[in-house]
Each structure stands twice: as structure tokens, then as C-alpha cells.
Design a protein around this motif. Structure first.
Motif, short mmCIF file in Angstrom:
data_model
loop_
_atom_site.label_atom_id
_atom_site.label_comp_id
_atom_site.label_asym_id
_atom_site.label_seq_id
_atom_site.Cartn_x
_atom_site.Cartn_y
_atom_site.Cartn_z
N ILE A 4 -48.40 78.45 -17.39
CA ILE A 4 -47.41 79.06 -16.52
C ILE A 4 -48.12 79.93 -15.50
O ILE A 4 -48.89 80.82 -15.85
N GLU A 5 -47.91 79.66 -14.23
CA GLU A 5 -48.51 80.44 -13.17
C GLU A 5 -47.78 81.78 -13.03
O GLU A 5 -46.58 81.86 -13.25
N LYS A 6 -48.57 82.81 -12.61
CA LYS A 6 -48.02 84.15 -12.45
C LYS A 6 -48.48 84.74 -11.15
O LYS A 6 -49.57 84.43 -10.64
N LEU A 7 -47.67 85.63 -10.60
CA LEU A 7 -48.04 86.41 -9.43
C LEU A 7 -48.74 87.69 -9.88
O LEU A 7 -48.26 88.38 -10.79
N THR A 19 -52.14 86.93 -1.26
CA THR A 19 -50.97 87.26 -2.10
C THR A 19 -49.69 86.75 -1.44
O THR A 19 -48.81 86.20 -2.12
N PHE A 26 -44.33 80.43 -4.69
CA PHE A 26 -43.33 80.76 -5.72
C PHE A 26 -41.91 80.71 -5.14
O PHE A 26 -40.96 80.30 -5.83
N THR A 30 -38.85 78.44 -6.36
CA THR A 30 -37.54 79.00 -6.70
C THR A 30 -36.42 78.26 -5.99
O THR A 30 -35.36 77.97 -6.58
N PHE A 182 -42.01 90.37 -7.74
CA PHE A 182 -43.01 89.55 -8.42
C PHE A 182 -42.67 89.38 -9.90
O PHE A 182 -42.85 88.29 -10.48
N CYS A 183 -42.15 90.45 -10.52
CA CYS A 183 -41.77 90.38 -11.94
C CYS A 183 -40.65 89.37 -12.16
O CYS A 183 -40.68 88.58 -13.10
N ASN A 186 -42.00 85.85 -11.81
CA ASN A 186 -42.75 85.45 -13.00
C ASN A 186 -41.82 85.13 -14.17
O ASN A 186 -42.06 84.16 -14.92
N GLN A 189 -40.18 81.63 -14.20
CA GLN A 189 -40.93 80.49 -14.72
C GLN A 189 -40.65 80.26 -16.20
O GLN A 189 -40.74 79.13 -16.69
N TYR A 190 -40.33 81.34 -16.91
CA TYR A 190 -39.94 81.19 -18.32
C TYR A 190 -38.46 80.80 -18.45
O TYR A 190 -38.09 79.97 -19.28
#
Length: 692
Positions: A4-7, A19, A26, A30, A182-183, A186, A189-190
Motif C-alpha cells: 500500500i502506497e503512502k504519502l 511531494t 493520489f 481517489t 495526506f492522512c 492514506n 487506500q485501506y
């Protein structure tokens, strides 16, 4: 979860181009997730709507199968095997409908709720944060530009402090907004994995539970039942195929044999023989109708001979109508300028002339011969019918012996036709005759309303008071109002009436119908005048004769079992239910006999409930009057007690002597004995007054 990619939240303060580029990736992801989730939501919504529609349709099917017995089918309405089979199917489908309802509830909770929450809450939250982040980023860029434009020559501490404060605030807001944004990206994605898997998991679990519940309900017994029904359906289909084959053969035979009959005229008049011994003939003829003094029109109708009468019947009609009486009539061929194969039927008195046209010479000759034979038979049938219905001495003596002693004979109040048609035919059994119809009862072909002493008294009173009454028996007073709730008007034709022995039997109306129709057929009485029957909560008004039948005297009302146009009702005489005799009236309506009977039953129910309400109101009024009277008596008693108390007080005050003053201006004091005597005297007076 790996993969899973994250910022990077740590790089939000630096806000580097790398960034921002990663943030763009992302955001595109979305948008794709949002588009796909919307399509998946629409598909699942269709599944849920279809399941709800299936549940409602299944329940409706079960309800309709249960109502099969209540349907009135003209053909095959009494098939008990079919009714019981459909009831079994209704039971099974009702259980399936319950299973479908449970499945709909499970789909709403386990499938639609998770994906709706993801679509309405999570995705909308990210869109909102995106807008807030964009606004904060624009404010930060504006503050930085303003800070960079500060002049080094003109040093303004106040302006510089404001700009620095603005940069501090905007940078802090951008940093905080960017971290939350960003949170959320992220977490998305879950959430997208759970949002896609939970609805599918709930859908599969609901389907599995539905199939398990269905397998529990559909046991081996239902499988055997369905197998039996399948075999029956195959047998019915096989019988239908055999019947279709037989009908096809019949059609082929009819086509070959009826080919010469398709031509309207005889192909070879020399070989077409005319049957001159027919007693009955039916078929289509053209009848000539006068439309003016010299003009006329021709109409094609179906004609047939019955009982010495020439009848006609239109398409769609249940019964035929009388054209003319063939008794002692003359039938001859006539020459018409515009028609061929015409003949004329003239009545014995010459007042009625009917001109008819046949399709061919053969039909014309056969109809003429049949009319002549029917005319000869009509005279003999009428003579034999008169002899059959005339009571013999032995038959009359037998009924006289069955009557109670001292019973007076009825006067012959009917006409000659009514008295002749009143006696029962020899085909009737003595048991049914004595049980339903009174002996020596004349049949009235003209309606006669029951006349009682009350009606006579009311009419005399109305005549003396000078008030005028309308044909419905209502007073001519303009201030009077009709309080009846129900008013229904029907077009009827009166057939006849006769007295019956019992009014509560369910077969008395059908037996009366049979005798009246038989008497009309014997005496060739086919003319009937249309009239109106007004059904109200008080009575049945028959106009224009102005006859009134009180609704309270109507015992029962029913229509004919086969011909729904015929209906009748049994009416008690003016003497009330104590008299054993009642009168049965028979009418013909325009295909709404059952509707009239239902209307009369509704009127009786409304009248009954109105009478109950009126009695309840009168009882309530009587109770209120009794309470008021009791209150008045109580108030009078209290007033009397108050007056007696006041009077006793005045008597006691007047009987007690006043204390005279002393010479030195002081008052005398009574002794204890004197005061006690005075008190005892007052008590005695009060006791005497109370006793009085």
C-alpha cells in the motif's frame, strides 16, 4: 498491510515539487475510486430494488392465489381440485415471500449500508479536505508574495510585523490542512479495500442464508407435490392436444360439407328441395322498419319461432323479444320494389304487419311454411294449456280439504288472465306447491302495492290537511327534507307477483319466478313497461306507478341463479309477520339484479344501524332528563332545608326574651337554669319543625 502506497506526512512542511507530484497521483486514484464506487453502488442498488420488487410481487401472487375461490368465473368456477391446488401453491409462495422479505432486510444491512457509508462519508470527506487544502495553499502563496515585496528602503515595522504574522498563520494552516489531507488519502487506500469487500461479503452471506431457508421450507413433501402437479399438467396438455386434433378434423369436415351453404342463394334451384313440414325455424332475416311516411329501412336480425310466436334476438342479447303472435295469422309472399324473397306476416286483426326478407327462395318458402304450421300449433297448444291449468273438481276439493276449517274463500280479485295463470301446472309436485306457494293463488301481472290501515289513515289525514303527495308518498310540504342516506335508482320491468306460503325459504323466489315465467309463456304475455325502482333506507319506491314497499316488510331479496337479470323480493303483508301469507314480487332489470339485491341489503343494514343510533340517542336523552330532574329535586331539597334552618333560627331568636337593662344602666344576667331551659325550648322547636 504490505503493498500500500503512502504519502509522506513528514514532508508536508517542505511542500516540495516531488511531494506535490505524488499528491497528484493520489488525487487521480481517489477520483478513479470515486467513479468506480458510484457505478458499483448503482449496480447494488438495482439488486436491492429488484429484490424488494420480487418480494412484493411474490406476496401479491400469493394473495391472488388465495382469492381464487372468491372470483366469479362464468365457466369452471366450481373446480374444487383447481381451488385446492392453488391454495397449496399459495401457501408455498407465501413462505417464499417471507424468505424474500428476510433477504431484502439482510441486503439492506449487510450490502447497502457499508458501500453507502463509504460513498457518502469517506469520499465526501476527502473532497472537502481537498477544497480546504487548496484554499489554504492559495492563501499561503498570497502571503509569501506579499512578504517578498517588502521594501528595504522604507522600513515600516508595523507593516512588516503584519506581513510576518500573515505568513506565519497561512503557513501553519497550510501545514495542518496538508497533514490531515495526506492522512485521509492514506486511510483511503485501506478503506477502499474494506468498502469493496464488505458489501460483497454481506451479499453472499444473505444469499447463502436465503438458500438454506428455502431448502428447509421446500421439504420432500413439497417436492412430491410439485411432481404430482407436473404430471397433471402434462396430462392436461396431452388432452388439449387431442382436443385440438379433433377440432381440426371437425373443421375440415365442416369446410367440406358446408361449402355449398356459403352461397347466399341456391346454386341450382331445380335440385334444392323445400321442406314444408318444419315446426321450428331459426336464422337471420331482414326486417323492414318504417322511418317516415314513405321511407323505410331494413335491419338484419336473428329470428326464431317459439311457442307459436315469432321472436327476434340481437347480437349480445341474452333472451329474445316478441315480434308478433302467429296465432291465426296470415303469411304470404309480397313484391317489394327494392328487395327479393320477401314475405309478409299479418296478425289476425290486421293491425300489425311485419315484412321480412330471406336470403334465398328456399329459406323464404321454409319460413312461410313453418309460420303457418306454428300458427296452427299455437291454437292447439293454447287450448290444451288452458285445459291443463284449469283446476279440476277433484284437485280443488283436495285443496279445500287441506285448508283449516272456518277459513273464508278468497274473492276473485284478479282478471281472467290472472286467474287462469294462477293455478300450478300438473308437473309440479304437491309437496313443493304446498310448502312454497299458497293454493288457489292468482298471479298478478299488474303491480299492486300492499295497502294497510296505517297508509289509508295517513292518506286520509293528508287529504284532510290539504297537503298534496307526490307519487313516492312524500308530503308536498316544502320544509320537509328526506333524511335517507341511500338513494339508488334502477330501471326495471315488472313481471308478476303472487302470494307464497312461507317467506323464509331460500327457494321461494326461484319457484315464483318459474311459475310466473311459465304463465307468461302460456298466455303469450311478453310486453313489459320499463319503470324505475328507487332504493332508499325507508322503502322501495316503484314509479311511475307510485307504489311504495316499506323496507321493514322486505324479508329477503335474491336474483336468479342463471339469469342475473331476474330478481325478486318477498314482502310481508300489512298485518305483519304474524300472518303466514306473504307476497313475492318478480322484476327484470338490465343485467344488474345482484346489484339491486346488494343495494336492498345495504339499505336494510343502514336502516338497522340508524334505528339503533336513534334508540341510543333517545336513551341518552332520557338519562340526561333523569339527571336534570334529580339535580332539580336535590336543589329544591337543599333550598327547603336552608329555608327551614333560617326559619328555625328566626323563631328561636324571636322566642328568646331580651335582657332588660338595670336601673344603673347595667344588663341583667340570666341564670344557668334559665339559659338551659331556653336552649331546650329551642331544640324542641327545631325538632318539631323538622318533623313537620
Amino acid at each position: 498491510m504490505p503493498g500500500i502506497e503512502k504519502l509522506p506526512i513528514e514532508e508536508t512542511l517542505e511542500d516540495s515539487p516531488q511531494t506535490r507530484s505524488l499528491l497528484g497521483v493520489f488525487e487521480e486514484d481517489t477520483a478513479a475510486i470515486s467513479n468506480y464506487c458510484t457505478q458499483l453502488y448503482q449496480a447494488m442498488q438495482r439488486i436491492y430494488d429488484a429484490q424488494n420488487e420480487l418480494s412484493a410481487a411474490t406476496h401479491l401472487t400469493s394473495r391472488l392465489l388465495k382469492e381464487y375461490d372468491k372470483q366469479r368465473f362464468p365457466l369452471g368456477g366450481d373446480d374444487e381440485v383447481m381451488s385446492s391446488t392453488l391454495q397449496q401453491f399459495a401457501k408455498v409462495i407465501d413462505e417464499l415471500s417471507s424468505c424474500h422479505a428476510v433477504l431484502s432486510t439482510q441486503l439492506a444491512d449487510a450490502m447497502m449500508f457499508p458501500i453507502t457509508q463509504f460513498k457518502e462519508r469517506d469520499l465526501k470527506e476527502i473532497l472537502t479536505l481537498k477544497e480546504v487544502f487548496q484554499i489554504a495553499s492559495d492563501d499561503h502563496d498570497t502571503a509569501i508574495n506579499r512578504y517578498s515585496r517588502l521594501s528595504k528602503k522604507r522600513d515600516n515595522d508595523k507593516l512588516r510585523a503584519e506581513v510576518v504574522e500573515d505568513v506565519y498563520t497561512s503557513r501553519k494552516k497550510q501545514h495542518q490542512t496538508m497533514m490531515h489531507y495526506f492522512c485521509s488519502l492514506n486511510m483511503l487506500q485501506y478503506k477502499k479495500k474494506t468498502a469493496l469487500l464488505e458489501p460483497l461479503l454481506g451479499y453472499m452471506q444473505a444469499q447463502i442464508s436465503f438458500f438454506k431457508l428455502g431448502s428447509e421450507n421446500l421439504t420432500q413433501q413439497w417436492e412430491d407435490f410439485l411432481g404430482t402437479i407436473g404430471t397433471s399438467v402434462q396430462n392436461v396438455r396431452r388432452e388439449m392436444e387431442e382436443e385440438v386434433g379433433q377440432m381440426q378434423q371437425t373443421i375440415q369436415q365442416m369446410e367440406r360439407s358446408c361449402d355449398p351453404l356459403y352461397a347466399p342463394c341456391d346454386p341450382d334451384p331445380a335440385y334444392s328441395t323445400v321442406c314444408r313440414s318444419l315446426t321450428r325455424k331459426q336464422g337471420y332475416l331482414h326486417i323492414r322498419n318504417k322511418t317516415g311516411l314513405v321511407s323505410s329501412s331494413w335491419e338484419r336480425q336473428y329470428f326464431f319461432t317459439q311457442g307459436g310466436n315469432l321472436m327476434h334476438q340481437g347480437r349480445g342479447e341474452v333472451a329474445g323479444g316478441l315480434v308478433t303472435d302467429l296465432d291465426n295469422c296470415s303469411v304470404m309472399a309480397v313484391d317489394c320494389d327494392d328487395r327479393r324473397f320477401c314475405f309478409q306476416v299479418t296478425s289476425f286483426d290486421g293491425k300489425k304487419v311485419v315484412t321480412l326478407q330471406a336470403e334465398s327462395r328456399k329459406d323464404c318458402e321454409e319460413v312461410k311454411c313453418c309460420s303457418v304450421i306454428a300458427s296452427e300449433l299455437a291454437a292447439r297448444v293454447n287450448q290444451s294449456a288452458l285445459e291443463a291449468v284449469t283446476p279440476s273438481p277433484s284437485f280443488q276439493q283436495r285443496h279445500e280439504s287441506m285448508r283449516p276449517t272456518g277459513q273464508s274463500r278468497r274473492s276473485g280479485r284478479a282478471s281472467s288472465i290472472s286467474s287462469v295463470g294462477s293455478e300450478p301446472s300438473p308437473a309440479l309436485s304437491v309437496l313443493s306447491l304446498d310448502a312454497l306457494v299458497a293454493p288457489e293463488t292468482p298471479i298478478q301481472f299488474d303491480i299492486i302495492s300492499p295497502v294497510s290501515e296505517e297508509n289509508l289513515g295517513q292518506s286520509k289525514t293528508a287529504a284532510q290537511s290539504g297537503r298534496r303527495s307526490n307519487p313516492f308518498g312524500e308530503s308536498g310540504d316544502s320544509t320537509s327534507e328526506d333524511n335517507s342516506i341511500l338513494h339508488q335508482l334502477f330501471i326495471v320491468r315488472f313481471l308478476g307477483s303472487m302470494e307464497v306460503r312461507t317467506a323464509e325459504s331460500v327457494d321461494v323466489i326461484s319457484e315464483t319466478m318459474r311459475q310466473i315465467l311459465a304463465a307468461r309463456a302460456i298466455h303469450n304475455i311478453f310486453r313489459m313497461t320499463e319503470s324505475h325502482l328507487l332504493v332508499t333506507c325507508d322503502c322501495l319506491n316503484h314509479s311511475p306507478q307510485g307504489k311504495m314497499f316499506p323496507l321493514s316488510s322486505v324479508v329477503q331479496c335474491s336474483s336468479h341463479q342463471d339469469n342475473k337479470r331476474l330478481f325478486g323480493f318477498v314482502l310481508h303483508p300489512a298485518g305483519g309477520r304474524g300472518d303466514s301469507r306473504a307476497v313475492c314480487y318478480i322484476f327484470e332489470s338490465n343485467n344488474d339484479g345482484e346489484k339491486i339485491c346488494d343495494s336492498i341489503g345495504l339499505a336494510k343494514q343502514i336502516a338497522f344501524h340508524s334505528e339503533m343510533d336513534r334508540k341510543a340517542v333517545e336513551k341518552r336523552k332520557e338519562q340526561d332528563k333523569a339527571k336534570e330532574k334529580q339535580q332539580e329535586e336535590l336543589s329544591k331539597q337543599r333550598q327547603i332545608e336552608k329555608d327551614l334552618e333560617e326559619q328555625s333560627r328566626l323563631i328561636a331568636a324571636s322566642s328568646r326574651p331580651g335582657n332588660p337593662p338595670a336601673p344603673d344602666g347595667q344588663f341583667l344576667v340570666l341564670s344557668n337554669s334559665q339559659s338551659e331551659d331556653s336552649d331546650a325550648g329551642e331544640e324542641g322547636k327545631k325538632q318539631g319543625e323538622s318533623e313537620a
